[in-house]
Motif scaffolding. Sequence first.
Motif, mmCIF file in Angstrom:
data_model
loop_
_atom_site.group_PDB
_atom_site.id
_atom_site.type_symbol
_atom_site.label_atom_id
_atom_site.label_comp_id
_atom_site.label_asym_id
_atom_site.label_seq_id
_atom_site.Cartn_x
_atom_site.Cartn_y
_atom_site.Cartn_z
ATOM 1 N N ARG A 75 7.130 11.210 -9.196
ATOM 2 C CA ARG A 75 6.105 10.506 -9.967
ATOM 3 C C ARG A 75 5.543 9.341 -9.156
ATOM 4 N N ARG A 76 4.364 8.901 -9.532
ATOM 5 C CA ARG A 76 3.704 7.798 -8.823
ATOM 6 C C ARG A 76 4.558 6.536 -8.857
ATOM 7 N N ASN A 77 5.171 6.243 -10.011
ATOM 8 C CA ASN A 77 6.031 5.063 -10.119
ATOM 9 C C ASN A 77 7.311 5.427 -10.863
ATOM 10 N N CYS A 78 8.251 4.514 -10.838
ATOM 11 C CA CYS A 78 9.568 4.753 -11.438
ATOM 12 C C CYS A 78 9.613 4.452 -12.935
ATOM 13 N N PHE A 79 8.554 3.891 -13.479
ATOM 14 C CA PHE A 79 8.546 3.480 -14.883
ATOM 15 C C PHE A 79 7.792 4.494 -15.728
ATOM 16 N N TYR A 80 8.370 5.681 -15.871
ATOM 17 C CA TYR A 80 7.708 6.780 -16.561
ATOM 18 C C TYR A 80 8.370 7.137 -17.887
ATOM 19 N N ARG A 81 9.387 6.388 -18.296
ATOM 20 C CA ARG A 81 10.060 6.671 -19.568
ATOM 21 C C ARG A 81 9.789 5.535 -20.549
ATOM 22 N N ALA A 82 9.497 5.910 -21.797
ATOM 23 C CA ALA A 82 9.183 4.906 -22.817
ATOM 24 C C ALA A 82 9.615 5.428 -24.185
ATOM 25 N N PRO A 83 10.015 4.520 -25.097
ATOM 26 C CA PRO A 83 10.363 4.962 -26.450
ATOM 27 C C PRO A 83 9.109 5.435 -27.185
ATOM 28 N N ARG A 84 9.184 6.629 -27.700
ATOM 29 C CA ARG A 84 8.079 7.199 -28.475
ATOM 30 C C ARG A 84 8.682 7.895 -29.683
ATOM 31 N N GLY A 85 8.277 7.473 -30.866
ATOM 32 C CA GLY A 85 8.844 8.068 -32.074
ATOM 33 C C GLY A 85 10.333 7.786 -32.130
ATOM 34 N N ASP A 86 11.131 8.838 -32.236
ATOM 35 C CA ASP A 86 12.582 8.703 -32.320
ATOM 36 C C ASP A 86 13.280 9.002 -30.998
ATOM 37 N N ALA A 87 12.528 9.060 -29.917
ATOM 38 C CA ALA A 87 13.133 9.492 -28.652
ATOM 39 C C ALA A 87 12.632 8.660 -27.472
ATOM 40 N N LEU A 88 13.292 8.872 -26.367
ATOM 41 C CA LEU A 88 12.847 8.322 -25.091
ATOM 42 C C LEU A 88 12.064 9.438 -24.411
ATOM 43 N N ALA A 89 10.779 9.198 -24.183
ATOM 44 C CA ALA A 89 9.904 10.254 -23.688
ATOM 45 C C ALA A 89 9.449 9.984 -22.253
ATOM 46 N N ASN A 90 9.202 11.061 -21.533
ATOM 47 C CA ASN A 90 8.566 10.962 -20.222
ATOM 48 C C ASN A 90 7.066 10.852 -20.466
ATOM 49 N N ILE A 91 6.463 9.755 -20.036
ATOM 50 C CA ILE A 91 5.037 9.541 -20.285
ATOM 51 C C ILE A 91 4.179 9.831 -19.057
ATOM 52 N N ALA A 92 4.816 10.279 -17.976
ATOM 53 C CA ALA A 92 4.086 10.679 -16.774
ATOM 54 C C ALA A 92 4.788 11.885 -16.165
ATOM 55 N N GLU A 93 4.002 12.831 -15.734
ATOM 56 C CA GLU A 93 4.539 14.038 -15.113
ATOM 57 C C GLU A 93 4.654 13.841 -13.603
ATOM 58 N N ASP A 143 0.885 -1.150 0.000
ATOM 59 C CA ASP A 143 0.000 0.000 0.000
ATOM 60 C C ASP A 143 0.928 1.207 0.000
ATOM 61 N N GLN A 144 1.079 1.826 -1.169
ATOM 62 C CA GLN A 144 1.969 2.972 -1.332
ATOM 63 C C GLN A 144 1.272 4.232 -0.860
ATOM 64 N N GLN A 145 1.876 4.920 0.083
ATOM 65 C CA GLN A 145 1.349 6.195 0.561
ATOM 66 C C GLN A 145 2.101 7.305 -0.146
ATOM 67 N N GLY A 146 1.433 7.989 -1.063
ATOM 68 C CA GLY A 146 2.063 9.039 -1.849
ATOM 69 C C GLY A 146 2.725 8.472 -3.091
ATOM 70 N N VAL A 147 3.794 9.137 -3.528
ATOM 71 C CA VAL A 147 4.501 8.725 -4.737
ATOM 72 C C VAL A 147 5.591 7.725 -4.374
ATOM 73 N N ALA A 148 5.946 6.876 -5.327
ATOM 74 C CA ALA A 148 6.984 5.872 -5.079
ATOM 75 C C ALA A 148 8.352 6.318 -5.586
ATOM 76 N N CYS A 149 8.378 7.192 -6.578
ATOM 77 C CA CYS A 149 9.641 7.553 -7.234
ATOM 78 C C CYS A 149 10.235 8.835 -6.668
ATOM 79 N N HIS A 150 11.550 8.863 -6.567
ATOM 80 C CA HIS A 150 12.245 10.059 -6.068
ATOM 81 C C HIS A 150 12.109 11.259 -6.994
ATOM 82 N N THR A 151 11.597 11.031 -8.205
ATOM 83 C CA THR A 151 11.377 12.138 -9.145
ATOM 84 C C THR A 151 10.032 12.824 -8.910
#
Length: 137
Positions: free
Chosen positions: A108-126, A98-106
Amino acid sequence: MSAPSISVAARDALLAAIKPDTAGLIPAIAQQHDTGEVLMMAWMNSESLAETLTTGRVCYYSRSRRALWRKGETSGQVQKLVDLRLDCDGDTILLLVDQQGVACHTGRRNCFYRAPRGDALANIAEPLMDPEALYRK
């Protein structure tokens, strides 16, 4: 939410079944217990695992600090253990938390917020909060 009740025999069986790496560490994946959201991956050792099972508050091992890392100790973003699973090979732990608040030191809710999009690695969560506000220095 309280820690799962684990008997001494079950705890001992779990610890005997774990196959840590040569440094005595095992990867632990934290997943939100009620939504299935994968929050983060960190490392545990026998001491952090024992503390987690005893207190119900997730404790990891920080490789960079070479010390126990009690999730939320400085940020307030605590993980409470709901259940624990060991994979078929005994070399990875799944923590249902049971996560209270955000899990990532950045912030964000979780640490898996980067994904390949188009020609770049994009942040998909703010960030949901300012990372600087997470830690009292």
